[in-house]
Design an enzyme around this catalytic site. Structure first.
Site, PDB file in Angstrom:
ATOM      1  N   ASP A 131      -6.130 -11.735  -6.617  1.00  0.00           N
ATOM      2  CA  ASP A 131      -5.459 -10.559  -7.167  1.00  0.00           C
ATOM      3  C   ASP A 131      -5.155  -9.615  -5.995  1.00  0.00           C
ATOM      4  OD1 ASP A 131      -4.306  -8.728  -8.872  1.00  0.00           O
ATOM      5  OD2 ASP A 131      -5.923  -8.761 -10.331  1.00  0.00           O
ATOM      6  N   TRP A 132      -4.406  -8.610  -6.285  1.00  0.00           N
ATOM      7  CA  TRP A 132      -3.824  -7.656  -5.325  1.00  0.00           C
ATOM      8  C   TRP A 132      -4.896  -7.077  -4.381  1.00  0.00           C
ATOM      9  CZ3 TRP A 132       1.376  -5.508  -5.773  1.00  0.00           C
ATOM     10  CH2 TRP A 132       1.612  -4.380  -4.976  1.00  0.00           C
TER      11      TRP A 132
END
Ligand code: NOJ
Length: 710
Positions: free
Chosen positions: A254-255
């Site tokens: 994820d980011w």
């Protein structure tokens, strides 16, 4: 490919980072991340592009600059529609209609594909039990079995039936692996801690279902699970996902979550984070630069082998190949088809049907449906006149969405439809006396009121948890005052999570939730309000009386001191002194404009041997005056087991549609697998003994039957 180029292939940045790719001519954001022109030119994928024309220009630019001419993959969060928005996933869960969910995902895939997207960061299948968490809206609810069915329907909807070979198929990415929905205190990104049993039995099944349905990509989660951040959790990604489940697709972080392992205090620095992430077999790093900056050194030190890198790059290239990107780097991207399909009438019609089916009627003391001959309706509330798409509404635009006021005006051209906000839409705004008076005047002057209350889009979604999940004080006061002057007041709720309605539910004769219904919300609302369409939605998350009950879910464990009944005041039992234990509205609950009678179920056998099955049958009758659908839910319970078992667990359901007066026999097959659970020895098995079984319209009703597994 050089090592640098391989590492760039394993990196993903937003589109604005990749605009200028000539050497030493990177954009501001790319420069800020420390990326150079060569790295940018070889990057493997990007996220966040919006329109076909931009994608075409970007891909052409990329292919001109990338020395290996490997097409960029365009990824995006297409969570509940691309341009045509259908209800949030929590609402789609409430439809209990896998075919409809599949169709909506096909529609989203088509709009996304023609707009230039090839990979979708959906479905999110995190199990949710805590109404405070803002990302409840992205999940289909609190039941692992049901979420698994929905996960499979979504993966198939995006990817198509022909292994990504359809023109408008896009690859799906299941997320967030794992147990992201169990964030402590319902606060997003917070830590999670659970037993192996809870993880295996409740949190993992829906990810597994997505993998079994052929999902191409898995995204790891932000949270730490039992002390280890999931971005670098080898036990989860390497042992369970890859080795145990055999997943050989792409794993993406994820980011910025590689770097966040440093914030967690699990990695000493970004170099350590890169090592932990690659040992957890994570192929793509999203929005940070740990691989690009430190992998060469890790390889030179012998901590990582180049073979590991090659395997990751191969998985990414295989996905590009499967998508046909090498032959056709633009795939379905088309300015003409984007204009033709995005927001087309056919898509709007499907979004309208989805919004109608997702709505859940919570209470109706006879004021609904409104008469077709009604002369005047006051549409009041902060959400009366605006479209309501939801926090993750991609390219959807609020001004392209139908408001409740607009929907009612279109449905009833002869009636007088007046509109007043009544109060502002802030969480803590005081009630404005002038706004209130204007709304009360309108309420007095109208035959009925449709009061549009609930949550702003930004009160749920990523990073948006709430400590109090009730209506804001101004809305509560508005509700009491309006209902006092017009007893024919219907409350229409917009919400991205279960709301605690215990203190307002008696204030008006009818309540229903439309969640965040998307583009056609207002038209769907009008059809439901007028009874042109019947309600058929059922909750997939419990609605508490009070936020203090959170986390609250129907499949909770038995205790040694159960409360004998809801009205009991007995002490020294598991209870609250100021609130019931049960939710206000249980899992599976939803009313209709018609009445259904569930006949007494029968079992085809009172005992079965291992490997055998039995059948539960019951007759369901529509005893009301209108056609409608009910959801018959099959629950089981294992009363004595080697581990404490939940009070009930859903194992199947049937969505039954009946005309007025019509009846139908419904049958459920019950087999040994439905009785199994993850034992203390780490096996899925059913234990011999008595089982209880219910066929009921929600998790809190029905009469139990028993049978024995020999
Ligand atoms: C962060 C979110 O947690 C995730 O769900 C999303 O897919 C990525 N950002 C990309 O937008």
């Amino acid at each position: 490919m050089t090592l640098e180029q391989k590492l760039a292939q394993m990196s993903q940045y937003g589109t604005s980072y990749l605009m200028a790719t000539a050497k030493d001519d990177v954009t501001g954001p790319a420069r800020a991340l420390g990326l150079n022109g060569e790295q940018v030119a070889a990057v493997g994928s990007t996220l966040g592009s919006a329109q076909a024309a931009d994608v075409i220009a970007m891909q052409q630019n990329h292919l001109a600059n990338d020395p290996n001419k490997i097409p960029l993959l365009f990824m995006r969060d297409v969570i509940h529609g691309y341009r045509t928005i259908y209800p949030i996933p929590l609402g789609m869960g409430a439809t209990w209609d896998e075919g409809l969910v599949y169709d909506c995902c096909r529609m989203a895939a088509k709009e996304a594909a023609v707009s230039g997207i090839q990979v979708n960061f959906s479905p999110m299948v995190d199990l949710v039990r805590d109404c405070r968490w803002g990302r409840n809206m992205e999940s289909t609810g609190e039941d692992p079995w049901y979420n698994s069915r929905m996960a499979a329907a979504m993966v198939k909807g995006y990817q198509g039936d022909d292994d990504l070979q359809g023109k408008y198929d896009i690859a799906a990415c299941v997320k967030h692996f794992a147990a992201y929905g169990a964030a402590e205190s319902g606060r997003d990104y917070n830590t999670t801690d659970m037993s192996e049993h809870t993880l295996r039995e409740y949190y993992l099944p829906a990810y597994r279902a997505a993998v079994d349905a052929g999902v191409e990509m898995v995204m790891t989660s932000f949270n730490a699970l039992n002390g280890i951040p999931c971005a670098g959790n080898s036990r989860l990604a390497a042992d369970i996902l890859r080795n145990e489940w055999g997943f050989d697709g792409v794993v993406i972080s994820d980011w910025n979550s590689f770097h966040e392992m440093v914030n967690h205090g699990y990695a000493a620095n970004d170099r350590d984070a890169a090592e932990k992430a690659i040992q957890a077999v994570t192929d793509i790093e999203m929005m940070s630069t740990c691989y690009l900056r430190y992998m060469r050194a890790l390889i030179e030190e012998g901590k990582v082998s180049e073979e590991q890198i090659d395997q990751a790059v191969l998985r990414i290239l295989r996905l590009k190949e499967k998508l046909g990107m090498f032959e056709n780097p633009l795939r379905a991207t088309s300015v003409e088809e984007e204009a033709k399909y995005c927001l087309c009438e056919e898509h709007r019609a499907l979004a309208r049907r989805a919004a109608e089916q997702a709505a859940v009627l919570l209470k109706n003391d006879g004021v609904l449906p409104l008469s077709e001959n009604i002369g005047s309706i006051a549409v009041i509330g902060p959400f009366a006149a605006c479209g309501m798409n939801g926090w993750w509404s991609c390219q959807g635009k609020t001004d392209e969405s139908v408001s409740v006021a607009a929907g009612l005006r279109a449905a009833l051209p002869q009636a007088t439809i007046t509109v007043a906000a009544g109060c502002t839409d802030g969480l803590h705004d005081p009630l404005d006396p002038a706004m209130l008076e204007a709304a009360l005047d309108m309420a007095r002057a109208s035959e009925s009121v449709v009061l549009c209350l609930g949550e702003q889009e930004g009160w749920s979604g990523e990073g948006n948890s709430r400590a109090d999940v009730g209506l804001p004080a101004a809305q509560k006061e508005l509700l009491r005052r309006v209902a006092a002057v017009n007893p024919r007041t219907v409350v229409l709720l917009f919400n991205g999570r279960p709301l605690a309605l215990g203190d307002v539910i008696d204030a008006a004769p009818a309540f229903f939730t439309m969640w965040q219904p998307g583009t056609e919300g207002g038209s769907a609302a009008a059809n439901l309000l007028l009874g042109r369409v019947n309600f058929s939605g059922h909750l997939t998350m419990s609605f508490p009386y009070h936020v203090g009950q959170a986390p609250i879910y129907y499949n909770s464990m038995r205790t040694g001191r159960p409360k004998p009944g809801d009205d009991s005041t007995m002490g020294y039992v598991s209870r609250y002194v100021d609130c019931p234990n049960a939710p206000l509205f249980p899992f599976g609950y939803g009313l209709s404009y018609t009445d259904f009678t569930y006949g007494r179920p029968t079992l085809s056998a009172t005992q079965i041997k291992r490997g055998e099955s039995l059948t539960l049958s019951l007759t369901v009758k529509n005893t009301g005056k209108m056609a409608g659908s009910t959801v018959v839910q099959l629950y089981i319970h294992d009363p004595v087991a080697s581990l404490v078992r939940p009070v009930r667990e859903m194992r199947d359901y049937a969505r039954v549609t009946l005309g007025a007066g019509e009846e139908k026999e419904v049958q459920f097959k019950i087999d040994e697998a439905m009785l199994a659970f993850y034992t203390a020895e780490g096996r899925y098995e059913a234990e011999p003994g008595c089982f209880r079984v219910w066929a009921a319209p929600d998790a809190a009703s029905g009469e139990a039957l028993s049978f024995t597994l020999l």
